[in-house]
Design an enzyme around this catalytic site. Structure first.
Site, mmCIF file in Angstrom:
data_model
loop_
_atom_site.group_PDB
_atom_site.id
_atom_site.type_symbol
_atom_site.label_atom_id
_atom_site.label_comp_id
_atom_site.label_asym_id
_atom_site.label_seq_id
_atom_site.Cartn_x
_atom_site.Cartn_y
_atom_site.Cartn_z
ATOM 1 C CG ASN A 106 -1.749 17.079 -19.708
ATOM 2 O OD1 ASN A 106 -0.902 16.441 -19.666
ATOM 3 N ND2 ASN A 106 -2.696 17.257 -18.847
ATOM 4 N NE ARG A 122 -3.995 -1.869 2.036
ATOM 5 C CZ ARG A 122 -4.202 -3.258 2.630
ATOM 6 N NH1 ARG A 122 -2.910 -3.504 3.423
ATOM 7 N NH2 ARG A 122 -5.039 -4.099 2.295
ATOM 8 C CE LYS A 173 5.621 17.133 -14.088
ATOM 9 N NZ LYS A 173 5.926 16.172 -14.841
ATOM 10 C CG HIS A 206 -0.402 11.105 -24.527
ATOM 11 N ND1 HIS A 206 -0.859 11.555 -23.365
ATOM 12 C CD2 HIS A 206 0.977 10.964 -24.512
ATOM 13 C CE1 HIS A 206 -0.028 11.671 -22.292
ATOM 14 N NE2 HIS A 206 1.118 11.370 -23.025
ATOM 15 C CD GLU A 247 -3.585 15.987 -15.503
ATOM 16 O OE1 GLU A 247 -2.503 16.333 -16.199
ATOM 17 O OE2 GLU A 247 -4.016 14.785 -15.521
ATOM 18 N NE ARG A 304 0.656 16.923 -12.497
ATOM 19 C CZ ARG A 304 1.300 16.141 -11.672
ATOM 20 N NH1 ARG A 304 0.702 15.974 -10.340
ATOM 21 N NH2 ARG A 304 2.289 15.324 -12.251
ATOM 22 C CD GLU A 337 7.155 16.552 -22.272
ATOM 23 O OE1 GLU A 337 6.877 17.704 -21.775
ATOM 24 O OE2 GLU A 337 6.137 15.625 -22.393
#
Length: 359
Positions: A244, A120, A226, A251, A236, A240, A184
Protein backbone atom coordinates in the site's frame (compact mmCIF):
# COMPACT_ATOMS: atom_id res chain seq x y z
CA UNK A 1 7.11 -17.17 -21.16
CA UNK A 2 7.63 -16.43 -17.48
CA UNK A 3 5.79 -18.47 -14.86
CA UNK A 4 5.46 -17.30 -11.26
CA UNK A 5 3.67 -19.34 -8.60
CA UNK A 6 1.73 -17.58 -5.87
CA UNK A 7 2.22 -19.94 -2.95
CA UNK A 8 -0.98 -19.25 -1.06
CA UNK A 9 -1.18 -21.98 1.61
CA UNK A 10 -3.32 -24.86 0.39
CA UNK A 11 -4.18 -23.34 -3.00
CA UNK A 12 -1.14 -22.15 -4.96
CA UNK A 13 -1.79 -20.82 -8.44
CA UNK A 14 0.28 -19.90 -11.49
CA UNK A 15 0.77 -16.52 -13.14
CA UNK A 16 1.77 -16.86 -16.79
CA UNK A 17 3.45 -13.85 -18.41
CA UNK A 18 4.54 -13.51 -22.01
CA UNK A 19 3.67 -12.69 -25.57
CA UNK A 20 1.02 -15.03 -26.98
CA UNK A 21 0.07 -16.84 -23.75
CA UNK A 22 -3.61 -16.11 -24.44
CA UNK A 23 -3.46 -19.01 -26.87
CA UNK A 24 -2.84 -21.35 -23.95
CA UNK A 25 -6.03 -20.30 -22.16
CA UNK A 26 -8.52 -22.81 -23.68
CA UNK A 27 -6.32 -25.75 -22.74
CA UNK A 28 -5.75 -24.36 -19.27
CA UNK A 29 -9.49 -23.90 -18.66
CA UNK A 30 -10.23 -27.40 -19.98
CA UNK A 31 -7.64 -28.64 -17.53
CA UNK A 32 -9.74 -27.19 -14.70
CA UNK A 33 -12.60 -29.50 -15.71
CA UNK A 34 -14.90 -26.50 -16.09
CA UNK A 35 -18.44 -27.23 -17.24
CA UNK A 36 -19.03 -23.67 -18.43
CA UNK A 37 -17.23 -20.36 -18.58
CA UNK A 38 -18.57 -16.84 -18.00
CA UNK A 39 -16.36 -14.23 -19.64
CA UNK A 40 -16.82 -10.83 -17.99
CA UNK A 41 -15.04 -8.19 -20.06
CA UNK A 42 -14.55 -4.45 -19.83
CA UNK A 43 -16.63 -2.85 -22.56
CA UNK A 44 -13.48 -1.22 -23.95
CA UNK A 45 -11.84 -4.61 -24.62
CA UNK A 46 -14.85 -6.88 -25.15
CA UNK A 47 -13.78 -6.59 -28.78
CA UNK A 48 -11.32 -8.02 -29.59
CA UNK A 49 -9.99 -9.58 -26.38
CA UNK A 50 -13.15 -10.65 -24.58
CA UNK A 51 -14.56 -12.10 -27.79
CA UNK A 52 -11.28 -13.83 -28.56
CA UNK A 53 -11.27 -15.48 -25.13
CA UNK A 54 -14.90 -16.62 -25.42
CA UNK A 55 -14.47 -17.91 -28.97
CA UNK A 56 -11.27 -19.73 -28.06
CA UNK A 57 -12.96 -21.46 -25.16
CA UNK A 58 -15.92 -22.47 -27.32
CA UNK A 59 -13.59 -23.85 -30.01
CA UNK A 60 -11.86 -25.83 -27.27
CA UNK A 61 -15.09 -27.46 -26.17
CA UNK A 62 -15.99 -25.23 -23.22
CA UNK A 63 -19.43 -23.59 -23.23
CA UNK A 64 -18.64 -19.88 -22.98
CA UNK A 65 -20.78 -16.75 -22.71
CA UNK A 66 -19.52 -13.16 -22.97
CA UNK A 67 -20.80 -10.24 -20.89
CA UNK A 68 -19.49 -6.70 -21.34
CA UNK A 69 -19.60 -4.23 -18.46
CA UNK A 70 -19.53 -0.45 -18.55
CA UNK A 71 -15.94 0.84 -18.61
CA UNK A 72 -14.58 2.82 -15.68
CA UNK A 73 -14.88 2.93 -11.92
CA UNK A 74 -18.58 3.84 -12.22
CA UNK A 75 -19.29 0.14 -12.79
CA UNK A 76 -17.63 -0.88 -9.51
CA UNK A 77 -20.76 -0.62 -7.36
CA UNK A 78 -23.19 -2.99 -5.70
CA UNK A 79 -25.50 -2.41 -8.66
CA UNK A 80 -22.66 -3.46 -10.95
CA UNK A 81 -22.14 -6.65 -8.94
CA UNK A 82 -25.86 -7.40 -9.11
CA UNK A 83 -25.73 -7.13 -12.90
CA UNK A 84 -22.81 -9.56 -13.12
CA UNK A 85 -24.53 -11.98 -10.75
CA UNK A 86 -27.58 -11.88 -13.01
CA UNK A 87 -25.31 -12.77 -15.93
CA UNK A 88 -23.80 -15.71 -14.04
CA UNK A 89 -27.27 -16.98 -13.26
CA UNK A 90 -28.48 -16.68 -16.86
CA UNK A 91 -25.26 -18.34 -18.08
CA UNK A 92 -25.99 -21.28 -15.73
CA UNK A 93 -22.64 -21.09 -14.00
CA UNK A 94 -22.59 -23.82 -11.36
CA UNK A 95 -19.84 -24.77 -8.94
CA UNK A 96 -17.99 -26.57 -11.71
CA UNK A 97 -18.00 -23.41 -13.80
CA UNK A 98 -15.44 -20.65 -13.99
CA UNK A 99 -15.53 -16.86 -14.29
CA UNK A 100 -12.92 -15.19 -16.49
CA UNK A 101 -12.22 -11.51 -15.81
CA UNK A 102 -10.92 -9.89 -19.01
CA UNK A 103 -9.83 -6.28 -18.70
CA UNK A 104 -8.14 -3.98 -16.24
CA UNK A 105 -8.31 -3.78 -12.48
CA UNK A 106 -11.91 -2.60 -12.45
CA UNK A 107 -13.20 -5.77 -14.14
CA UNK A 108 -10.84 -7.94 -12.12
CA UNK A 109 -12.22 -6.48 -8.89
CA UNK A 110 -15.85 -6.61 -10.01
CA UNK A 111 -15.88 -10.06 -11.62
CA UNK A 112 -13.65 -11.46 -8.87
CA UNK A 113 -16.05 -10.26 -6.20
CA UNK A 114 -19.02 -11.69 -8.11
CA UNK A 115 -17.20 -15.03 -8.35
CA UNK A 116 -16.48 -14.92 -4.62
CA UNK A 117 -20.15 -14.60 -3.68
CA UNK A 118 -21.93 -16.52 -6.47
CA UNK A 119 -22.99 -19.90 -5.05
CA UNK A 120 -20.70 -19.02 -2.10
CA UNK A 121 -17.69 -19.05 -4.38
CA UNK A 122 -16.83 -20.26 -7.88
CA UNK A 123 -13.46 -20.33 -9.56
CA UNK A 124 -12.06 -17.22 -11.19
CA UNK A 125 -9.34 -16.76 -13.81
CA UNK A 126 -7.83 -13.31 -14.15
CA UNK A 127 -6.95 -12.24 -17.72
CA UNK A 128 -5.55 -8.72 -17.32
CA UNK A 129 -5.40 -6.51 -20.41
CA UNK A 130 -3.72 -3.48 -18.82
CA UNK A 131 -0.18 -3.17 -17.56
CA UNK A 132 -1.46 -1.92 -14.21
CA UNK A 133 -3.58 -5.03 -13.68
CA UNK A 134 -0.76 -7.31 -14.78
CA UNK A 135 1.67 -6.01 -12.17
CA UNK A 136 -0.82 -5.43 -9.38
CA UNK A 137 -4.54 -6.10 -9.07
CA UNK A 138 -4.78 -9.42 -10.95
CA UNK A 139 -2.53 -11.08 -8.34
CA UNK A 140 -3.37 -11.46 -4.67
CA UNK A 141 -7.08 -12.11 -4.45
CA UNK A 142 -8.35 -8.68 -3.45
CA UNK A 143 -11.77 -8.15 -4.99
CA UNK A 144 -14.47 -5.59 -4.36
CA UNK A 145 -16.38 -2.46 -5.26
CA UNK A 146 -16.54 1.16 -4.16
CA UNK A 147 -19.01 3.07 -2.06
CA UNK A 148 -19.75 6.67 -2.96
CA UNK A 149 -17.02 7.77 -0.54
CA UNK A 150 -14.51 4.92 -0.16
CA UNK A 151 -12.60 2.91 -2.77
CA UNK A 152 -12.84 -0.90 -2.53
CA UNK A 153 -14.71 -0.74 0.79
CA UNK A 154 -17.00 -3.70 -0.03
CA UNK A 155 -15.29 -6.90 -1.05
CA UNK A 156 -13.66 -10.21 -0.27
CA UNK A 157 -10.34 -11.98 -0.49
CA UNK A 158 -10.86 -14.49 -3.31
CA UNK A 159 -7.77 -15.88 -4.97
CA UNK A 160 -7.92 -16.70 -8.68
CA UNK A 161 -7.06 -20.21 -9.82
CA UNK A 162 -4.68 -18.72 -12.38
CA UNK A 163 -3.61 -15.45 -13.99
CA UNK A 164 -2.83 -15.24 -17.71
CA UNK A 165 -1.01 -12.06 -18.73
CA UNK A 166 -0.46 -11.83 -22.48
CA UNK A 167 1.81 -8.87 -23.16
CA UNK A 168 0.57 -8.74 -26.75
CA UNK A 169 -2.77 -7.30 -25.62
CA UNK A 170 -0.96 -4.15 -24.51
CA UNK A 171 -0.75 -3.16 -28.18
CA UNK A 172 -4.28 -1.74 -27.88
CA UNK A 173 -3.68 0.00 -24.54
CA UNK A 174 -3.75 3.84 -24.75
CA UNK A 175 -0.46 5.57 -23.98
CA UNK A 176 -1.72 7.25 -20.82
CA UNK A 177 -2.94 3.95 -19.37
CA UNK A 178 0.36 2.28 -20.24
CA UNK A 179 2.60 4.99 -18.79
CA UNK A 180 0.53 5.58 -15.66
CA UNK A 181 0.96 1.92 -14.69
CA UNK A 182 4.58 2.70 -13.89
CA UNK A 183 3.30 4.38 -10.73
CA UNK A 184 2.65 0.90 -9.32
CA UNK A 185 5.86 -0.49 -10.82
CA UNK A 186 7.98 2.23 -9.21
CA UNK A 187 6.15 1.51 -5.95
CA UNK A 188 7.69 -1.97 -5.90
CA UNK A 189 11.13 -0.53 -6.59
CA UNK A 190 11.03 2.11 -3.86
CA UNK A 191 9.38 0.00 -1.16
CA UNK A 192 10.81 -3.44 -1.89
CA UNK A 193 13.51 -3.81 -4.56
CA UNK A 194 16.25 -1.32 -5.34
CA UNK A 195 17.46 -3.58 -8.15
CA UNK A 196 14.14 -3.16 -9.92
CA UNK A 197 14.63 0.58 -9.70
CA UNK A 198 18.03 0.27 -11.30
CA UNK A 199 16.52 -1.80 -14.12
CA UNK A 200 13.82 0.82 -14.67
CA UNK A 201 16.43 3.57 -14.87
CA UNK A 202 18.62 1.60 -17.29
CA UNK A 203 15.78 0.50 -19.58
CA UNK A 204 13.50 3.52 -19.37
CA UNK A 205 13.68 4.33 -23.10
CA UNK A 206 12.85 0.76 -24.16
CA UNK A 207 10.09 0.56 -21.57
CA UNK A 208 8.59 3.84 -22.75
CA UNK A 209 8.57 2.49 -26.30
CA UNK A 210 6.82 -0.72 -25.14
CA UNK A 211 9.64 -3.15 -25.86
CA UNK A 212 8.18 -6.49 -24.77
CA UNK A 213 11.69 -7.86 -24.27
CA UNK A 214 12.34 -5.12 -21.71
CA UNK A 215 8.85 -5.30 -20.21
CA UNK A 216 8.53 -9.04 -19.58
CA UNK A 217 11.18 -9.27 -16.83
CA UNK A 218 9.82 -6.11 -15.20
CA UNK A 219 6.29 -7.52 -15.05
CA UNK A 220 7.59 -10.86 -13.82
CA UNK A 221 9.65 -9.21 -11.07
CA UNK A 222 6.68 -7.17 -9.85
CA UNK A 223 4.58 -10.35 -9.73
CA UNK A 224 7.34 -12.19 -7.87
CA UNK A 225 7.50 -9.43 -5.28
CA UNK A 226 3.76 -9.34 -4.80
CA UNK A 227 3.49 -13.13 -4.76
CA UNK A 228 6.05 -13.36 -1.97
CA UNK A 229 4.14 -10.89 0.19
CA UNK A 230 0.72 -12.41 -0.54
CA UNK A 231 1.97 -15.91 0.22
CA UNK A 232 3.17 -14.77 3.64
CA UNK A 233 0.17 -12.55 4.48
CA UNK A 234 -2.86 -13.35 2.34
CA UNK A 235 -5.37 -11.23 4.25
CA UNK A 236 -3.29 -8.15 4.95
CA UNK A 237 -2.71 -8.82 8.62
CA UNK A 238 0.68 -7.15 8.63
CA UNK A 239 3.44 -7.59 6.05
CA UNK A 240 1.14 -7.29 3.03
CA UNK A 241 0.44 -3.66 3.85
CA UNK A 242 3.81 -2.79 2.32
CA UNK A 243 2.00 -3.05 -1.03
CA UNK A 244 0.00 0.00 0.00
CA UNK A 245 2.96 2.35 -0.30
CA UNK A 246 1.62 5.51 -1.91
CA UNK A 247 -1.98 4.37 -1.55
CA UNK A 248 -2.99 6.31 1.56
CA UNK A 249 -2.98 9.66 -0.20
CA UNK A 250 -3.40 8.00 -3.60
CA UNK A 251 -6.76 6.46 -2.70
CA UNK A 252 -7.74 9.70 -0.97
CA UNK A 253 -7.06 11.60 -4.18
CA UNK A 254 -9.17 9.13 -6.15
CA UNK A 255 -12.04 9.48 -3.69
CA UNK A 256 -11.79 13.28 -3.58
CA UNK A 257 -11.91 13.40 -7.40
CA UNK A 258 -14.94 11.05 -7.54
CA UNK A 259 -12.59 8.46 -9.06
CA UNK A 260 -11.63 10.70 -11.98
CA UNK A 261 -7.95 10.32 -11.05
CA UNK A 262 -6.13 7.56 -12.92
CA UNK A 263 -4.97 5.01 -10.35
CA UNK A 264 -1.31 4.86 -11.37
CA UNK A 265 -1.01 8.65 -11.35
CA UNK A 266 -2.79 8.80 -7.99
CA UNK A 267 -0.35 6.27 -6.53
CA UNK A 268 2.61 8.25 -7.88
CA UNK A 269 1.16 11.36 -6.24
CA UNK A 270 0.64 9.40 -3.02
CA UNK A 271 4.23 8.17 -3.12
CA UNK A 272 5.47 11.74 -3.38
CA UNK A 273 3.34 12.65 -0.37
CA UNK A 274 4.53 9.62 1.63
CA UNK A 275 8.18 10.32 0.84
CA UNK A 276 7.78 13.96 1.88
CA UNK A 277 6.17 12.83 5.13
CA UNK A 278 9.07 10.44 5.69
CA UNK A 279 11.58 13.25 5.12
CA UNK A 280 9.76 15.51 7.59
CA UNK A 281 9.77 12.77 10.22
CA UNK A 282 13.43 11.92 9.63
CA UNK A 283 12.65 8.42 8.32
CA UNK A 284 14.61 9.03 5.13
CA UNK A 285 16.66 11.78 3.52
CA UNK A 286 16.04 14.05 0.56
CA UNK A 287 18.12 11.74 -1.61
CA UNK A 288 15.41 9.09 -1.57
CA UNK A 289 12.79 11.63 -2.58
CA UNK A 290 14.99 12.65 -5.51
CA UNK A 291 15.67 8.99 -6.49
CA UNK A 292 11.97 8.22 -6.48
CA UNK A 293 11.23 11.31 -8.55
CA UNK A 294 13.89 10.33 -11.08
CA UNK A 295 12.18 6.95 -11.54
CA UNK A 296 8.72 8.46 -11.97
CA UNK A 297 9.59 11.44 -14.19
CA UNK A 298 10.48 9.53 -17.42
CA UNK A 299 6.95 8.09 -17.41
CA UNK A 300 5.34 11.49 -16.90
CA UNK A 301 4.33 10.77 -13.30
CA UNK A 302 2.50 11.90 -11.35
CA UNK A 303 1.63 14.37 -14.11
CA UNK A 304 -1.64 16.20 -14.50
CA UNK A 305 -4.33 15.30 -11.97
CA UNK A 306 -8.02 16.20 -11.65
CA UNK A 307 -8.77 19.39 -9.69
CA UNK A 308 -9.36 18.65 -6.01
CA UNK A 309 -9.07 20.60 -2.78
CA UNK A 310 -6.61 19.81 -0.03
CA UNK A 311 -9.52 19.63 2.43
CA UNK A 312 -11.27 16.97 0.35
CA UNK A 313 -8.08 14.89 0.12
CA UNK A 314 -7.43 15.19 3.85
CA UNK A 315 -11.00 14.18 4.67
CA UNK A 316 -10.60 11.09 2.50
CA UNK A 317 -7.28 10.21 4.16
CA UNK A 318 -9.08 10.07 7.51
CA UNK A 319 -11.45 7.43 6.09
CA UNK A 320 -8.63 5.13 4.99
CA UNK A 321 -9.92 1.56 5.35
CA UNK A 322 -6.56 0.39 6.70
CA UNK A 323 -6.95 2.54 9.82
CA UNK A 324 -6.61 0.87 13.20
CA UNK A 325 -8.34 2.30 16.26
CA UNK A 326 -9.14 5.44 14.32
CA UNK A 327 -5.49 6.06 13.42
CA UNK A 328 -4.27 5.88 9.82
CA UNK A 329 -1.27 3.57 9.43
CA UNK A 330 1.25 4.66 6.82
CA UNK A 331 3.88 2.89 4.75
CA UNK A 332 6.95 5.11 4.77
CA UNK A 333 10.21 4.63 2.84
CA UNK A 334 13.51 4.34 4.70
CA UNK A 335 16.01 3.91 1.87
CA UNK A 336 15.82 2.84 -1.79
CA UNK A 337 14.17 -0.59 -1.85
CA UNK A 338 13.03 -0.55 1.76
CA UNK A 339 9.95 0.74 3.59
CA UNK A 340 8.33 0.25 6.98
CA UNK A 341 4.65 -0.46 7.57
CA UNK A 342 2.31 0.58 10.37
CA UNK A 343 3.69 4.09 10.88
CA UNK A 344 1.56 6.68 12.65
CA UNK A 345 1.97 10.22 11.36
CA UNK A 346 0.91 13.38 13.24
CA UNK A 347 -2.10 14.99 11.57
CA UNK A 348 -0.35 18.33 11.30
CA UNK A 349 2.44 16.73 9.24
CA UNK A 350 -0.09 15.10 6.91
CA UNK A 351 -1.94 18.38 6.51
CA UNK A 352 1.22 20.34 5.81
CA UNK A 353 2.45 17.89 3.17
CA UNK A 354 -0.91 17.55 1.40
CA UNK A 355 -1.41 21.31 1.34
CA UNK A 356 2.05 21.76 -0.13
CA UNK A 357 1.14 19.41 -3.00
CA UNK A 358 -2.48 20.36 -3.67
CA UNK A 359 -2.94 23.93 -4.95
Amino acid sequence: MERVTVEVPGRPYPVLIGEGVLGELPGLVRGLGASAAAVVADGMVAEPWGRRVADGLAAGGVRATLHAVEPGEAAKTLAGVEAVLGFLESAAIDRQGVVLAVGGGMVGDLAGFAAAIWLRGVRCVQVPTTLLAMVDSSVGGKTGVNTARTKNAIGAFWQPVMVVSDLAVLSTLPDDDYLSAFGEIVKYAVAMDRGLGERLAADRDRLRSRSLAALEPVVARCVELKAGVVSADEREGGARTILNYGHTVGHALESASSYAAVHGRAVAFGMEAAARVAVELGRCDEGLLAWQGALLEPFGLPGRLPPVTADAVLAAVSRDKKSRGGAVRWVLPREPGSARVGEEVPSEVVSRVVRSLVP
